[in-house]
Design a protein around this motif. Structure first.
Motif, PDB file in Angstrom:
ATOM      1  N   ILE A 217       0.840  -1.191   0.000  1.00 59.02           N
ATOM      2  CA  ILE A 217       0.000   0.000   0.000  1.00 59.02           C
ATOM      3  C   ILE A 217       0.879   1.245   0.000  1.00 59.02           C
ATOM      4  CG2 ILE A 217      -1.732   1.323   1.299  1.00 59.02           C
ATOM      5  CD1 ILE A 217      -2.824  -1.339   2.320  1.00 59.02           C
ATOM      6  N   ASN A 218       0.563   2.181  -0.888  1.00 50.70           N
ATOM      7  CA  ASN A 218       1.296   3.445  -0.921  1.00 50.70           C
ATOM      8  C   ASN A 218       0.864   4.311   0.257  1.00 50.70           C
ATOM      9  OD1 ASN A 218       2.581   2.862  -3.424  1.00 50.70           O
ATOM     10  ND2 ASN A 218       0.725   3.463  -4.510  1.00 50.70           N
ATOM     11  N   ALA A 219       1.822   4.953   0.896  1.00 52.17           N
ATOM     12  CA  ALA A 219       1.539   5.724   2.111  1.00 52.17           C
ATOM     13  C   ALA A 219       0.722   6.982   1.838  1.00 52.17           C
ATOM     14  CB  ALA A 219       2.848   6.091   2.810  1.00 52.17           C
ATOM     15  N   VAL A 220       0.589   7.389   0.584  1.00 55.44           N
ATOM     16  CA  VAL A 220      -0.221   8.570   0.253  1.00 55.44           C
ATOM     17  C   VAL A 220      -1.644   8.190  -0.142  1.00 55.44           C
ATOM     18  CG1 VAL A 220       1.774   9.946  -0.429  1.00 55.44           C
ATOM     19  CG2 VAL A 220       0.588   8.577  -2.154  1.00 55.44           C
ATOM     20  N   ASP A 221      -1.959   6.900  -0.153  1.00 49.80           N
ATOM     21  CA  ASP A 221      -3.270   6.418  -0.552  1.00 49.80           C
ATOM     22  C   ASP A 221      -4.022   5.885   0.665  1.00 49.80           C
ATOM     23  OD1 ASP A 221      -2.440   6.971  -3.156  1.00 49.80           O
ATOM     24  OD2 ASP A 221      -1.744   4.916  -3.488  1.00 49.80           O
ATOM     25  N   TRP A 222      -5.223   5.333   0.429  1.00 50.50           N
ATOM     26  CA  TRP A 222      -5.968   4.685   1.494  1.00 50.50           C
ATOM     27  C   TRP A 222      -6.887   3.625   0.897  1.00 50.50           C
ATOM     28  CZ3 TRP A 222     -11.425   5.513   2.068  1.00 50.50           C
ATOM     29  CH2 TRP A 222     -11.957   6.502   1.212  1.00 50.50           C
ATOM     30  N   ILE A 223      -7.421   2.751   1.753  1.00 53.57           N
ATOM     31  CA  ILE A 223      -8.222   1.624   1.273  1.00 53.57           C
ATOM     32  C   ILE A 223      -9.556   1.566   2.018  1.00 53.57           C
ATOM     33  CG2 ILE A 223      -6.258   0.263   0.518  1.00 53.57           C
ATOM     34  CD1 ILE A 223      -6.391  -1.320   3.103  1.00 53.57           C
ATOM     35  N   ASP A 224     -10.580   1.060   1.331  1.00 57.80           N
ATOM     36  CA  ASP A 224     -11.879   0.855   1.968  1.00 57.80           C
ATOM     37  C   ASP A 224     -11.765  -0.200   3.063  1.00 57.80           C
ATOM     38  OD1 ASP A 224     -13.090   2.682   0.290  1.00 57.80           O
ATOM     39  OD2 ASP A 224     -13.763   1.165  -1.150  1.00 57.80           O
ATOM     40  N   SER A 225     -12.642  -0.116   4.050  1.00 64.80           N
ATOM     41  CA  SER A 225     -12.517  -0.958   5.243  1.00 64.80           C
ATOM     42  C   SER A 225     -12.662  -2.445   4.948  1.00 64.80           C
ATOM     43  CB  SER A 225     -13.544  -0.540   6.293  1.00 64.80           C
ATOM     44  OG  SER A 225     -14.858  -0.677   5.789  1.00 64.80           O
ATOM     45  N   GLU A 226     -13.391  -2.795   3.887  1.00 65.31           N
ATOM     46  CA  GLU A 226     -13.634  -4.217   3.606  1.00 65.31           C
ATOM     47  C   GLU A 226     -12.705  -4.774   2.526  1.00 65.31           C
ATOM     48  OE1 GLU A 226     -16.065  -2.011   0.590  1.00 65.31           O
ATOM     49  OE2 GLU A 226     -15.529  -1.757   2.708  1.00 65.31           O
TER      50      GLU A 226
ATOM     51  N   VAL B 297      -5.111 -11.876  -6.657  1.00 68.39           N
ATOM     52  CA  VAL B 297      -6.436 -11.297  -6.857  1.00 68.39           C
ATOM     53  C   VAL B 297      -6.245  -9.797  -7.047  1.00 68.39           C
ATOM     54  CG1 VAL B 297      -8.738 -10.893  -5.920  1.00 68.39           C
ATOM     55  CG2 VAL B 297      -7.542 -13.026  -5.400  1.00 68.39           C
ATOM     56  N   THR B 298      -6.839  -9.259  -8.094  1.00 67.88           N
ATOM     57  CA  THR B 298      -6.735  -7.828  -8.343  1.00 67.88           C
ATOM     58  C   THR B 298      -8.127  -7.222  -8.415  1.00 67.88           C
ATOM     59  OG1 THR B 298      -5.857  -6.145  -9.890  1.00 67.88           O
ATOM     60  CG2 THR B 298      -6.636  -8.200 -10.845  1.00 67.88           C
ATOM     61  N   CYS B 299      -8.281  -6.029  -7.848  1.00 63.22           N
ATOM     62  CA  CYS B 299      -9.585  -5.373  -7.860  1.00 63.22           C
ATOM     63  C   CYS B 299      -9.485  -4.037  -8.599  1.00 63.22           C
ATOM     64  CB  CYS B 299     -10.082  -5.132  -6.428  1.00 63.22           C
ATOM     65  SG  CYS B 299      -9.109  -3.941  -5.473  1.00 63.22           S
ATOM     66  N   ARG B 300     -10.638  -3.473  -8.901  1.00 63.66           N
ATOM     67  CA  ARG B 300     -10.654  -2.127  -9.486  1.00 63.66           C
ATOM     68  C   ARG B 300     -10.274  -1.115  -8.403  1.00 63.66           C
ATOM     69  NH1 ARG B 300     -16.419  -1.722 -12.340  1.00 63.66           N
ATOM     70  NH2 ARG B 300     -15.604   0.113 -13.387  1.00 63.66           N
TER      71      ARG B 300
ATOM     72  N   LEU C 289       1.203  -2.213  -8.050  1.00 61.59           N
ATOM     73  CA  LEU C 289       1.112  -3.209  -6.991  1.00 61.59           C
ATOM     74  C   LEU C 289      -0.129  -3.056  -6.121  1.00 61.59           C
ATOM     75  CD1 LEU C 289       4.742  -3.137  -5.533  1.00 61.59           C
ATOM     76  CD2 LEU C 289       3.676  -5.119  -6.575  1.00 61.59           C
ATOM     77  N   CYS C 290      -0.620  -1.828  -6.015  1.00 61.90           N
ATOM     78  CA  CYS C 290      -1.420  -1.456  -4.858  1.00 61.90           C
ATOM     79  C   CYS C 290      -2.808  -2.073  -4.779  1.00 61.90           C
ATOM     80  CB  CYS C 290      -1.520   0.056  -4.781  1.00 61.90           C
ATOM     81  SG  CYS C 290      -2.203   0.829  -6.277  1.00 61.90           S
ATOM     82  N   ASN C 291      -3.402  -2.473  -5.862  1.00 62.19           N
ATOM     83  CA  ASN C 291      -4.769  -3.017  -5.818  1.00 62.19           C
ATOM     84  C   ASN C 291      -4.774  -4.536  -5.943  1.00 62.19           C
ATOM     85  OD1 ASN C 291      -3.872  -2.883  -8.508  1.00 62.19           O
ATOM     86  ND2 ASN C 291      -5.963  -2.858  -9.299  1.00 62.19           N
ATOM     87  N   LYS C 292      -3.722  -5.171  -5.438  1.00 60.10           N
ATOM     88  CA  LYS C 292      -3.571  -6.619  -5.624  1.00 60.10           C
ATOM     89  C   LYS C 292      -3.229  -7.317  -4.311  1.00 60.10           C
ATOM     90  CE  LYS C 292      -1.995  -5.879 -10.348  1.00 60.10           C
ATOM     91  NZ  LYS C 292      -2.337  -4.432 -10.323  1.00 60.10           N
ATOM     92  N   LEU C 293      -3.735  -8.547  -4.190  1.00 62.94           N
ATOM     93  CA  LEU C 293      -3.375  -9.430  -3.079  1.00 62.94           C
ATOM     94  C   LEU C 293      -2.635 -10.623  -3.665  1.00 62.94           C
ATOM     95  CD1 LEU C 293      -3.747 -10.030   0.014  1.00 62.94           C
ATOM     96  CD2 LEU C 293      -5.711 -11.443  -0.663  1.00 62.94           C
ATOM     97  N   PHE C 294      -1.436 -10.903  -3.139  1.00 63.65           N
ATOM     98  CA  PHE C 294      -0.586 -11.976  -3.658  1.00 63.65           C
ATOM     99  C   PHE C 294      -0.423 -13.072  -2.611  1.00 63.65           C
ATOM    100  CE2 PHE C 294       0.876  -7.862  -5.195  1.00 63.65           C
ATOM    101  CZ  PHE C 294       1.109  -8.025  -6.541  1.00 63.65           C
ATOM    102  N   LYS C 295      -0.289 -14.300  -3.056  1.00 62.56           N
ATOM    103  CA  LYS C 295       0.230 -15.332  -2.171  1.00 62.56           C
ATOM    104  C   LYS C 295       1.718 -15.049  -1.951  1.00 62.56           C
ATOM    105  CE  LYS C 295      -2.544 -19.521  -2.198  1.00 62.56           C
ATOM    106  NZ  LYS C 295      -3.800 -19.060  -2.792  1.00 62.56           N
ATOM    107  N   LEU C 296       2.145 -15.071  -0.701  1.00 58.34           N
ATOM    108  CA  LEU C 296       3.549 -14.780  -0.411  1.00 58.34           C
ATOM    109  C   LEU C 296       4.465 -15.798  -1.080  1.00 58.34           C
ATOM    110  CD1 LEU C 296       5.621 -13.036   1.073  1.00 58.34           C
ATOM    111  CD2 LEU C 296       5.304 -14.499   3.085  1.00 58.34           C
ATOM    112  N   ASP C 297       3.968 -17.030  -1.236  1.00 60.09           N
ATOM    113  CA  ASP C 297       4.778 -18.068  -1.877  1.00 60.09           C
ATOM    114  C   ASP C 297       5.130 -17.710  -3.318  1.00 60.09           C
ATOM    115  OD1 ASP C 297       5.965 -20.758  -1.654  1.00 60.09           O
ATOM    116  OD2 ASP C 297       4.523 -21.263  -3.227  1.00 60.09           O
TER     117      ASP C 297
END
Length: 321
Positions: free
Chosen positions: A86-95, A112-115, A155-163
Motif C-alpha cells: 500500500i502506498n503511504a499517500v493512498d488509502w483503502i476501503d474498510s472491507e 487477486v486484483t480489484c478495481r 502493486l497497490c490493488n492486488k493481493l498476492f500469495k507470499l509463496d
C-alpha cells in the motif's frame, strides 16, 4: 494472515489516513510492516504511535534509500500466507482485504486484483474494467494492469500469495531500479501465476495528485525505468500469447519524454541523449498499440526538434485526458 508492506518517506500529511484505513479493516489477521525510509518530517513518529497502540503494526527505520530496498525489507519480514503493498499517500476501503481474501480462498488464486479509484481534490474517478469476478489469462491481466496511463501504482490493488515471491524462482525488487520497479515485479508475478482472479468492486483509493510525476531533470533515476521495461518485455516475449505492445508503448513514451526534456538543457551530443536516440530503434514502429505515439516516434526518428513540437502540441494533451 495478510502481511501489508507500507514504504514511507516524508508523507506526514497523508500517513495517518492511510494507516487508519489499514487499522480499520474488517479482516483483522494482519501483520503491518511500516518501512520508514529516512523520513525527516513526523512520519516516523506517526508510525511509532500506531505500533505502540496496535501490536499488529511494526516499524522498521532504514537510512535514506529507494522504494525497492524498502519493499524488499518488507518482503523479508513478511510472515503471512498473503501479502499486499500500500502506498503511504493512498488509502483503502474498510472491507478491501476481507473481500480479496474471500475471493482468493474461493478460487485458490495466486493473485487477486480489484478495481480502484483515482482520487483527486475535485473528483473520484472509477477506473473501468470487467463487471464480473472472473479468472483472467496472463495476457488479460497485463492489459488491464497497463490500461490506465495516469496511474502507476501497479502493486497497490492486488493481493498476492507470499509463496509467489518466495518459491523458486524467487521474485524481489531490483534495487538498482528506481522507476517502474513495481511494474516489473507485477509482470513477473503475472508470468509466474497459475490462477489470476479479477474482482470488479473497487476498494483502493489512488490519490492521483499526491503521486506527482517526477521529471527526468529532477531525478534521472527515472531512466532506470527503461531497464525495468526492457526486462519485462524480454520475459513476456517467451509466451507468444501475450501482447507486449502496450509495454513497448510505455518504453517509447518514457524514452521520448526523457529525450525532449534533456535536449532543451543539455548538449545534443551528450552520451545520455545519444543513448536515448538509439533507444528509438529498439522496437519497430509497427509494434505500437497507440497509433498517435507511433506517429510521434516516427517523426522523432527523422528529426528530434519536429518530434518535440508534435509531442508538445498534440500528444501531451492526450496523456492528460
Amino acid at each position: 494472515m495478510i502481511s501489508i508492506v507500507v514504504p514511507i518517506r516524508n508523507v506526514e500529511k497523508s500517513l495517518t489516513k492511510c494507516l487508519q484505513s489499514i487499522k480499520g479493516q474488517t479482516y483483522h489477521q494482519l501483520q503491518v510492516i511500516l518501512v520508514d525510509i529516512g523520513s525527516i518530517d513526523k512520519s516516523g513518529e506517526i508510525c511509532e504511535k500506531f505500533a505502540k497502540n496496535d501490536s499488529r503494526f511494526t516499524v522498521i527505520h532504514i537510512p535514506n534509500s529507494n522504494l525497492s530496498v524498502a519493499k524488499n525489507i518488507g518482503l523479508s519480514h513478511a510472515q503471512g500466507e498473503h501479502i499486499c503493498f500500500i502506498n503511504a499517500v493512498d488509502w483503502i476501503d474498510s472491507e478491501m482485504l476481507e473481500r480479496l481474501i474471500t475471493t482468493d480462498k474461493l478460487y485458490n488464486a495466486d493473485m487477486v486484483t480489484c478495481r480502484y479509484y483515482e482520487d483527486t481534490i475535485s473528483e473520484l474517478y472509477l477506473v473501468p474494467g470487467p463487471d464480473e469476478t472472473k479468472m483472467v489469462s496472463k495476457n488479460e491481466a497485463i492489459q488491464l494492469c497497463l490500461a490506465q496511463t495516469r496511474t502507476h501504482g501497479f502493486l497497490c490493488n492486488k493481493l498476492f500469495k507470499l509463496d509467489l515471491f518466495n518459491s523458486y524462482p524467487t521474485i524481489r525488487f531490483d534495487e538498482k531500479i528506481g522507476y517502474y520497479e513495481d511494474l516489473l515485479v507485477v509482470i513477473q508475478c503475472f508470468f509466474k501465476s497459475q490462477t489470476i482472479i479479477y474482482s470488479p468492486p473497487p476498494h483502493y483509493h489512488y490519490y492521483l495528485s499526491r503521486h506527482l510525476p517526477i521529471s527526468v531533470l529532477q531525478n534521472k533515476a527515472k531512466l532506470t525505468g527503461l531497464t525495468a521495461l526492457e526486462q519485462a518485455i524480454d520475459l513476456l516475449v517467451q509466451d507468444p500469447t501475450i501482447d507486449t505492445r502496450i509495454l513497448k508503448d510505455y518504453y517509447i513514451r518514457l524514452t521520448l519524454s526523457s529525450l525532449f526534456l534533456l535536449v532543451s538543457l543539455e548538449n545534443v551530443t551528450s552520451p545520455l541523449i545519444i543513448e536515448l536516440k538509439q533507444n528509438l530503434y529498439r522496437y519497430g514502429l509497427y509494434e505500437h498499440k497507440d497509433k498517435d505515439l507511433r506517429k510521434c516516434h516516427l517523426i522523432t526518428r527523422r528529426n528530434v526538434g519536429l518530434g518535440k513540437i508534435y509531442w508538445d502540441m498534440f500528444y501531451k494533451k492526450k496523456l492528460a485526458e
